[in-house]
Scaffold this active site. Sequence first.
Site, PDB file in Angstrom:
ATOM      1  N   CYS B  81      41.904  43.615  40.383  1.00 44.89           N
ATOM      2  CA  CYS B  81      40.701  44.735  40.303  1.00 44.89           C
ATOM      3  C   CYS B  81      40.724  45.227  41.747  1.00 44.89           C
ATOM      4  O   CYS B  81      41.965  45.913  42.055  1.00 44.89           O
ATOM      5  CB  CYS B  81      39.357  44.534  40.003  1.00 44.89           C
ATOM      6  SG  CYS B  81      38.498  45.758  39.615  1.00 44.89           S
ATOM      7  N   HIS B 198      40.861  42.829  34.672  1.00 49.24           N
ATOM      8  CA  HIS B 198      40.400  41.271  34.938  1.00 49.24           C
ATOM      9  C   HIS B 198      41.200  40.548  34.065  1.00 49.24           C
ATOM     10  O   HIS B 198      40.346  40.059  32.951  1.00 49.24           O
ATOM     11  CB  HIS B 198      38.633  41.436  34.888  1.00 49.24           C
ATOM     12  CG  HIS B 198      38.084  42.067  36.110  1.00 49.24           C
ATOM     13  ND1 HIS B 198      37.982  41.358  37.254  1.00 49.24           N
ATOM     14  CD2 HIS B 198      37.884  43.279  36.159  1.00 49.24           C
ATOM     15  CE1 HIS B 198      37.458  42.297  38.059  1.00 49.24           C
ATOM     16  NE2 HIS B 198      37.304  43.568  37.352  1.00 49.24           N
ATOM     17  N   GLU B 200      40.835  37.155  34.160  1.00 51.04           N
ATOM     18  CA  GLU B 200      39.571  36.160  33.904  1.00 51.04           C
ATOM     19  C   GLU B 200      38.387  36.568  32.891  1.00 51.04           C
ATOM     20  O   GLU B 200      37.766  35.981  32.594  1.00 51.04           O
ATOM     21  CB  GLU B 200      39.125  35.735  35.523  1.00 51.04           C
ATOM     22  CG  GLU B 200      38.103  36.851  35.913  1.00 51.04           C
ATOM     23  CD  GLU B 200      38.446  37.917  36.620  1.00 51.04           C
ATOM     24  OE1 GLU B 200      39.940  38.234  36.377  1.00 51.04           O
ATOM     25  OE2 GLU B 200      37.640  38.680  37.111  1.00 51.04           O
TER      26      GLU B 200
END
Lengths: 267, 216
Positions: B81, B198, B200
Site C-alpha cells: 500500500c 493489501h 494480508e
Amino acid sequence: MRLGRAGGEVKAVQKIRLIARLDVKDHNLVKGIQYEGLRKLGDPHDFALRYYEQGIDELLYLDTVASLYGRNNLSDILARTSADVFIPVTAGGGVRSAADAEALLRAGADKVAVNTAAIARPALITEIARAFGSQCMVLSVQAKRRDAQNPAAGWEAYCDNGREHTGLDVLDWVCRAQALGAGEILLTSVDCEGVGKGMDIPLYEAVCARADVPVIAAGGAGCAADVAGAARAGASAAAVGSLLHYGRATVAGLKEELAQMGVEVRR
Amino acid sequence: MRTVTVINYGRSNLLSVRRALEHCGAAVRLAQTPAELAGAEKLVLPGVGAFADGMAGLEAAGLVEPIRAMARRGVPLLGICLGMQMLLEESDESDTGAPCPGLGLIPGRVQAIPARDTAGAKLPVPNIGWRPLAPAGGRADFSGTPFSSVQPGDEFYFVHGYSAHPARLQDALATAAYGGHNLCAAVWHGSILGTQFHPEKSAAPGLALVQAFVDL
C-alpha cells in the site's frame, strides 16, 4: 460498468462490497431492533470466522453500549479475529479520541468508525485522519427521517445508537465530515435498522449524490433485492446483520442472487 | 524457520501484516532502528496513511538510507500500500504543494486517482474494495513473476486515494481497473516488489502471495 442516476448526478454503479455487521455487547454478538431490545446470539468471533470462510468481503464490529459507558470492549475480539480472519475489519463504538482509535487499530482493526464523539467535536475527524490516514476514518451516521412518510423532508443525524437527536442535517453533516477528513461513510437508517423490512433507498440516493467518498449502506437489509437497491442508489458497500445472523441467508447465497440481479460482487 | 523483518515506523497496520506472515510460517522480527534492520533476510515495508507522513516517519527513524542500501544489495523487499508507493521517486500527496520525495527504488511517481470515471461520471475516492488483477508490463499472465499464484481476475482488497505510475513499462507487474482507469496494482523490479492492495487482507489469494514471499 452500468450507470445509475442519483440526485441529478450520473454516478457509476460500483461493484458492491458485502459487509457483515457484528454488534457486540460485552463479549456477545447481539442484535437489536431499531437499536432497542438486544438479543444475545453467541461468540462474535465464531460468526466472523464463519462469514470469512463463506466469502464475506469485510467485517464491521460495533460495540453497542460503548458510547453509553465511555469504553470499548472490542480489543480482545479484534485480537482473536486478526489471527485467523484475513479481510478488512472496521471497529467502532465509543471512540472519543485519536488514542481510542489507535487502541483499536493496534488490536487489529483496519479502520475505525466514529459517530457520537465526532458530532460533539468534529475536529476529532481531522485528528484521526491526520494520525492514521483518512482511509482509517469511517464516519458513522445514524440517519432518521424527519417525516417517516416523506423522504423529501430530509434526515436528521442521531447519536448514542439512535437515542439522541443532534439537530444536524445528514447531508450537511456528511459534506462537512468528508471535508474534515472522513474517508468513508457508514450510513445507517435508524428507521429501518434491525427491522429487516427493507432499506431507506432515498437516503442512500440523497447522500451518495453529495458524497465524494464511498458510502456503506446499513440498516434494514432483509433480502438481496434490498442490497441491489442500495448499490443502484450509489452505495459502494452494504452492511448486513440479522439476515446472516439468523441464518435467513448465507454469504454465498446473497452474492449469487446479487449477481443474478446484475450487481457485481466478489466471487 | 524463515525470518521476515517488518519495518515498524508507526504508520501501518502492523498487527495484520504480522499475523498474515505468521500464518504463512514466518518468524517475524520488528525493526524500528537501523541496528534492528541490519542483517535482515527479507524486509516488509507496510504502510497506511499519507505519503509525506510515511516518509517523515522513515526519516525520523533513520531508516531511509538503510532501506535503500539493503534493497540495492538485493535483500528481498515487499512494500504494501503506502509502502509500495514510497518505493517510487515522488508523490503528489504532500502538504506543501511541491511533490514529496520517496525512496526512489522504482522510477516513477505517485498521483491522485481521478474523481471521475472514464465516462465522466463521479467516482468515489478513495478506491475501497476488491478489484480483479490484470497482468501489466507487456505480460500475458503472471507466470515467472512473484505473482505466479495469481490467475488474472483474482480479486484483492484495495484502499487508496493515490496511485503509482512507474516510469518503466516492465516495472508495472499488475493493474486493477477502477472507474475505467487502469490503476497500478503492483510493481516489481529484481528483488523489489510492491503491492498497492493489501495481501494480508485479501483472503486466500492474498495469503498465497504472502506465502510466496516467505518461501523466497
